[in-house]
Design a protein around this motif. Structure first.
Motif, PDB file in Angstrom:
ATOM      1  N   UNK A 126       0.897  -1.267   0.051  1.00 43.03           N
ATOM      2  CA  UNK A 126       0.220  -0.089  -0.125  1.00 43.03           C
ATOM      3  C   UNK A 126       0.800   1.107  -0.172  1.00 43.03           C
ATOM      4  N   UNK A 127       0.476   2.523  -0.441  1.00 44.95           N
ATOM      5  CA  UNK A 127       1.094   3.568  -0.679  1.00 44.95           C
ATOM      6  C   UNK A 127       1.438   3.998   0.849  1.00 44.95           C
ATOM      7  N   UNK A 128       2.628   5.123   1.099  1.00 45.74           N
ATOM      8  CA  UNK A 128       3.080   5.249   2.380  1.00 45.74           C
ATOM      9  C   UNK A 128       1.945   6.035   3.087  1.00 45.74           C
TER      10      UNK A 128
ATOM     11  N   UNK B 245      -4.808  -2.283   6.849  1.00 47.51           N
ATOM     12  CA  UNK B 245      -4.226  -3.630   6.893  1.00 47.51           C
ATOM     13  C   UNK B 245      -4.686  -4.210   5.461  1.00 47.51           C
ATOM     14  N   UNK B 246      -6.052  -3.904   4.984  1.00 53.57           N
ATOM     15  CA  UNK B 246      -6.354  -4.565   3.855  1.00 53.57           C
ATOM     16  C   UNK B 246      -7.890  -3.796   3.660  1.00 53.57           C
ATOM     17  N   UNK B 247      -8.270  -4.270   2.296  1.00 57.02           N
ATOM     18  CA  UNK B 247      -9.547  -3.927   2.077  1.00 57.02           C
ATOM     19  C   UNK B 247     -10.272  -5.043   0.903  1.00 57.02           C
TER      20      UNK B 247
ATOM     21  N   UNK C 187      -7.260  -7.098  -0.966  1.00 60.22           N
ATOM     22  CA  UNK C 187      -6.090  -6.807  -0.972  1.00 60.22           C
ATOM     23  C   UNK C 187      -5.520  -6.569   0.468  1.00 60.22           C
ATOM     24  N   UNK C 188      -4.640  -7.181   0.517  1.00 61.89           N
ATOM     25  CA  UNK C 188      -3.870  -7.167   1.872  1.00 61.89           C
ATOM     26  C   UNK C 188      -2.611  -6.313   1.807  1.00 61.89           C
ATOM     27  N   UNK C 189      -2.308  -5.443   2.920  1.00 64.09           N
ATOM     28  CA  UNK C 189      -0.951  -4.671   2.677  1.00 64.09           C
ATOM     29  C   UNK C 189       0.109  -5.472   3.152  1.00 64.09           C
ATOM     30  N   UNK C 190       1.067  -5.601   2.025  1.00 69.42           N
ATOM     31  CA  UNK C 190       2.162  -6.519   2.217  1.00 69.42           C
ATOM     32  C   UNK C 190       3.237  -5.847   2.966  1.00 69.42           C
ATOM     33  N   UNK C 191       3.043  -4.461   3.189  1.00 70.57           N
ATOM     34  CA  UNK C 191       4.021  -3.647   4.022  1.00 70.57           C
ATOM     35  C   UNK C 191       3.738  -3.933   5.678  1.00 70.57           C
ATOM     36  N   UNK C 192       2.900  -4.496   5.998  1.00 75.58           N
ATOM     37  CA  UNK C 192       2.546  -4.812   7.451  1.00 75.58           C
ATOM     38  C   UNK C 192       3.089  -6.084   7.914  1.00 75.58           C
TER      39      UNK C 192
END
Length: 98
Positions: free
Chosen positions: A21-23, A29-31, A42-47
């Motif tokens: 996800x963008x900064x 966490x997701x949506x 979509x799951x935020x891979x940066x978390x």
């Protein structure tokens, strides 16, 4: 986290994507996006992984609790219900019970 495609209770396909996800969205966490063809989670891979698993359970709860069919309910109530059920739906997903 290895993801697999599954089918929702309404027969639609659920597709998962791990995406950075963008900064400005690092707190998310997701949506999930619901379309006539199915659902895209979509799951935020940066978390951290723990947060990714929780987000996946939360998004699955939205689908299994049919939140997309209940637009008249307050978003706060829907989010609380998804939070309360996140662990349950993640566990069912991992155990292949959904």
């Amino acid at each position: 986290m290895k993801l697999r495609e599954i089918t929702a209770p309404d027969g639609k396909r659920i597709t998962f994507r791990l995406l950075p996800f963008p900064p400005e969205a690092q707190g998310i966490g997701g949506g999930t996006v619901a379309t006539a063809a199915g659902y895209l989670i979509a799951i935020n891979s940066n978390r951290p992984r723990r947060d990714q698993r929780r987000a996946l359970g939360h998004e699955l709860a939205h689908i299994w609790k049919r939140h997309f069919d209940r637009p008249e309910e307050p978003i706060e109530q829907i989010e609380r219900e998804a939070n309360r059920n996140a662990a349950r739906y993640y566990r069912r997903y991992v155990l292949r019970q959904i």
